[in-house]
Design a protein around this motif. Structure first.
Motif, PDB file in Angstrom:
ATOM      1  N   ILE B  44     -12.041  14.008  20.258  1.00  0.00           N
ATOM      2  CA  ILE B  44     -13.118  14.788  19.691  1.00  0.00           C
ATOM      3  C   ILE B  44     -14.436  13.978  19.120  1.00  0.00           C
ATOM      4  CG2 ILE B  44     -13.327  16.373  17.377  1.00  0.00           C
ATOM      5  CD1 ILE B  44     -10.549  17.308  17.701  1.00  0.00           C
ATOM      6  N   THR B  45     -13.935  12.793  18.806  1.00  0.00           N
ATOM      7  CA  THR B  45     -14.835  11.774  18.486  1.00  0.00           C
ATOM      8  C   THR B  45     -14.591  10.354  19.196  1.00  0.00           C
ATOM      9  OG1 THR B  45     -14.973  12.753  16.078  1.00  0.00           O
ATOM     10  CG2 THR B  45     -16.087  10.559  16.477  1.00  0.00           C
ATOM     11  N   LYS B  78      -4.780  10.323  16.667  1.00  0.00           N
ATOM     12  CA  LYS B  78      -4.820  12.146  16.679  1.00  0.00           C
ATOM     13  C   LYS B  78      -5.848  12.312  15.407  1.00  0.00           C
ATOM     14  CE  LYS B  78      -1.751  15.877  16.275  1.00  0.00           C
ATOM     15  NZ  LYS B  78      -0.147  16.212  16.236  1.00  0.00           N
ATOM     16  N   ASP B  79      -6.491  13.156  15.588  1.00  0.00           N
ATOM     17  CA  ASP B  79      -7.674  13.730  14.745  1.00  0.00           C
ATOM     18  C   ASP B  79      -6.824  14.441  13.336  1.00  0.00           C
ATOM     19  OD1 ASP B  79     -10.018  13.359  13.602  1.00  0.00           O
ATOM     20  OD2 ASP B  79     -10.933  15.108  14.692  1.00  0.00           O
ATOM     21  N   LEU B  80      -5.655  13.970  13.186  1.00  0.00           N
ATOM     22  CA  LEU B  80      -5.065  14.644  11.963  1.00  0.00           C
ATOM     23  C   LEU B  80      -4.908  13.619  10.961  1.00  0.00           C
ATOM     24  CD1 LEU B  80      -3.732  17.511  11.466  1.00  0.00           C
ATOM     25  CD2 LEU B  80      -1.730  16.400  11.881  1.00  0.00           C
ATOM     26  N   PHE B  81      -5.169  12.192  11.229  1.00  0.00           N
ATOM     27  CA  PHE B  81      -5.009  11.098  10.386  1.00  0.00           C
ATOM     28  C   PHE B  81      -6.782  10.941   9.950  1.00  0.00           C
ATOM     29  CE2 PHE B  81      -1.680  10.258  13.319  1.00  0.00           C
ATOM     30  CZ  PHE B  81      -0.723   9.785  12.687  1.00  0.00           C
ATOM     31  N   ASN B 122      -8.001  14.804  20.320  1.00  0.00           N
ATOM     32  CA  ASN B 122      -8.004  16.185  20.091  1.00  0.00           C
ATOM     33  C   ASN B 122      -6.600  16.710  20.201  1.00  0.00           C
ATOM     34  OD1 ASN B 122      -9.038  18.951  20.336  1.00  0.00           O
ATOM     35  ND2 ASN B 122      -9.689  18.651  22.491  1.00  0.00           N
ATOM     36  N   LEU B 123      -6.304  17.954  19.606  1.00  0.00           N
ATOM     37  CA  LEU B 123      -5.106  18.362  19.115  1.00  0.00           C
ATOM     38  C   LEU B 123      -5.118  19.908  18.942  1.00  0.00           C
ATOM     39  CD1 LEU B 123      -4.584  17.965  15.258  1.00  0.00           C
ATOM     40  CD2 LEU B 123      -6.714  17.092  16.268  1.00  0.00           C
ATOM     41  N   ASP B 124      -3.977  20.582  18.991  1.00  0.00           N
ATOM     42  CA  ASP B 124      -4.064  22.085  18.523  1.00  0.00           C
ATOM     43  C   ASP B 124      -4.507  22.036  16.839  1.00  0.00           C
ATOM     44  OD1 ASP B 124      -2.923  23.892  20.505  1.00  0.00           O
ATOM     45  OD2 ASP B 124      -1.267  22.381  20.438  1.00  0.00           O
ATOM     46  N   GLY B 161      -4.287  15.602  22.890  1.00  0.00           N
ATOM     47  CA  GLY B 161      -5.376  14.701  23.355  1.00  0.00           C
ATOM     48  C   GLY B 161      -4.636  13.284  23.243  1.00  0.00           C
ATOM     49  N   SER B 162      -3.837  12.795  22.540  1.00  0.00           N
ATOM     50  CA  SER B 162      -3.202  11.648  22.465  1.00  0.00           C
ATOM     51  C   SER B 162      -2.427  11.405  23.560  1.00  0.00           C
ATOM     52  CB  SER B 162      -2.205  11.450  21.150  1.00  0.00           C
ATOM     53  OG  SER B 162      -2.692  11.664  19.847  1.00  0.00           O
TER      54      SER B 162
END
Lengths: 95, 486
Positions: B44-45, B78-81, B122-124, B161-162
């Motif tokens: 994503i970034t 992961k863009d959840l961290f 990216n991720l769900d 994405g990971s």
């Protein structure tokens, strides 16, 4: 359990998610299918079984009731869509 | 001659210490690879400047002989961290523009060990999904293709994405999070290793919460040794997460002795399901044979409540999600859609900000927690969760680890299984029970399907026995000798 349109409208309201009137029927079917799927749990005899509260056997740690940070209003507000001074701003709630 | 992006994490670490190449060269090769795999939409970034700046610091430390455990190793996050000052989205529209003023404990631990960040993967959306199709930023494509078929495939999810970035050689490793299989299933789909540690092993502080009693962070890497290295850096007690367990983190790499003689490997009969894919069944049998050949002893075990794990999960996880996601109200961060009243503003913001799967789960969660239904659904599910955990306790009296397939099939095409949420949920049928019981589990790439896609085997261990799980996984990996590449 089959949910009807009124039930879905009520759930959407509780969840604070606006759902358009024309989407209610479709959502009622989707959510009812999921509920039917999970309702197979009814087959299991759970009499006297303790509901799980913690998956790891541990007692929650205690800490001193002390202030450990603060005075970071700017950091707290940095992502706010709307702020004023040291406050979050929201639509007027009191007339 | 191997290129720098083909190295394993262990090789790169040793090569940096032997001055075969610099951290700058290693970082530049990976920054270029991130750019090259843009069509997969795995990030994503991207944060190339940050990666190169950290590489310069790593080179200074290496020159002084002050290198840390993961000095100079480039990772996808992961863009959840939450990452301080770097856009953190959870792949949701509702977190538009959110730049956390703080760093998650797990990523802080990785930076303290010298690792560097290539970008946010990216991720769900909110980690809810098994295909990476629910991301607000669009689906991720797997680097793999079926033989003779050029259709794009899903990388799995939610850490899609990971997994894609690691499989495509754009990162040496990546962080993931696993609530019901979100590390292990994408690892299996992408032909890499993915480990979910015991609940409480890694701090959840600063990870965007989905279902707090299930969420755990873990590594996605290209081999078991790398998983051991990375988990060692991620794990550890954190006073900021009250469910983080204060127990020493062993040296996981030391556990990889190759000796599993005499260990008992449980084969749960309930995992042999009606209509099971014969390829998956054959691979499972093969895995059992590999471990027997290495001196372990397969034993038949029973986990009687297995079939109730998925329905239990689809009450517990949405219930917790509906509570956790109550915070997205347009007031403190992210998206705000105006309304005449405060309530209208909440409702408009959440309608615009949440995708369909997130909305579905928040609504299911709201319903099962609502007055009159709480006992029938939520409490019943928590009772059955107790029974599922007891099944494992009993099984571990007669075995040391449990071997199962990771997923019921190989990767499917982009857009498949989108019409039926329950068909999508079935992806997690083998991974969810260990999540409900909080146990450590790993997926190891073990073979290819008939159409040339990776398949994984799954090992589940006793609570906090990540070392034992890694040791067996390492033996399984050697026997499988999986060398296929996307």
């Amino acid at each position: 359990m089959a949910l009807d349109k009124a039930a879905v409208r009520k759930i959407a309201r509780l969840a604070r998610i606006r759902v358009a009137e024309e989407e209610l029927d479709g959502l009622a079917v989707e959510l009812s299918n999921i509920l039917t799927f999970v309702e197979q749990l009814g087959e299991v005899d759970t009499a006297g079984v303790e509901p799980m509260t913690s998956v790891v056997a541990m007692t929650l740690p205690r800490r001193a009731d002390a202030v450990t940070d603060g005075n970071t209003a700017d950091k707290v507000l940095v992502n706010a869509p709307e702020g004023t001074g040291n406050f979050f701003a929201v639509p007027k709630v009191v007339e | 001659m191997t290129t720098l992006t083909d190295l394993s994490m262990a090789e790169a670490r040793d090569g940096l210490r032997a001055r075969k190449y610099s951290a700058k060269e290693l970082a530049e090769a990976h920054v270029a690879a991130v750019e090259r795999i843009k069509p997969l939409n795995a990030f994503i970034t991207a944060t190339p400047e940050r990666a190169l700046a950290a590489a310069a610091e790593a080179d200074r430390r290496l020159a002084r002989g002050e290198e840390r455990a993961m000095e100079g190793l480039p990772l996808a996050i992961k863009d959840l961290f939450c990452t301080e000052g770097v856009l953190t989205t959870a792949a949701s529209h509702i977190l538009d523009g959110f730049k956390p003023p703080y760093e998650s404990t797990v990523t802080a631990n990785l930076w303290r060990a010298g690792a560097l960040m290539l970008g946010k993967a990216n991720l769900d959306e909110f980690a809810m999904g098994s295909s990476n199709m629910t991301s607000h930023y669009g689906p991720v494509e797997s680097p793999w293709r079926r033989k003779g078929d050029n259709r794009a495939l899903v990388p799995g999810g939610s850490s899609g994405g990971s997994a894609a970035a690691v499989a495509a050689r754009a990162a040496l490793g990546a962080t993931g999070t696993d609530t019901g299989g979100s590390i292990r299933q994408p690892a299996a789909f992408c032909g890499i290793v993915g480990m979910k540690p015991t609940y409480g092993r890694c701090s959840r502080w600063g990870i965007v919460a989905f279902a707090s009693s299930l969420d755990q962070a873990g590594p996605l890497t290209r081999n078991v040794r790398d998983a051991a290295i990375m988990l060692g850096a991620m794990a550890g007690h954190d006073p900021k997460d009250s469910t983080s367990v204060d127990t020493p983190v062993p040296d996981y790499e030391m556990a990889l002795t190759g000796d599993i003689r005499g260990l008992r490997i449980g084969i749960p009969r309930e995992y042999r399901m009606d209509g099971m894919n014969p390829e998956i069944e054959r691979l499972w049998e093969q895995g059992k044979a590999w471990l027997r050949d290495a001196g372990a002893e397969p034993v038949d075990i029973s986990l009687p409540h297995t079939k109730y794990a998925l329905p239990t999960y689809y009450i517990v996880a949405p219930a917790e999600a509906s509570s956790n996601l109550a915070r997205y109200d347009g007031v403190r961060y992210g998206l705000r859609v105006p309304g005449r009243t405060l309530d209208e503003m909440y409702e408009n913001t959440r309608a615009a900000g949440f995708g369909k799967e997130v909305r579905r789960r928040v609504m299911i969660g709201t319903y099962v927690l609502s007055a009159g239904y709480y006992d029938a659904y939520y409490n019943k599910a928590r009772q059955i969760r107790t029974l599922i955990a007891r099944d494992f306790d009993r099984a571990f009296k007669v075995c040391d680890a449990i071997l199962t397939p990771t997923a019921p099939s190989a990767a499917f095409a982009l857009g498949e299984k989108m019409d039926d949420p329950i068909a999508m949920y079935l992806n997690d049928v083998f991974t969810v029970p260990a999540s409900l019981a909080g146990l450590p589990a790993i997926s190891v790439p073990a073979g290819l399907s008939g159409d040339g896609l990776p398949l994984g085997l799954h090992l589940i261990g006793r609570a906090f026995d990540e070392a034992g799980v890694l040791k067996i996984a390492h033996v399984l990996e050697r026997a499988a000798d999986f060398r296929a590449r996307p």
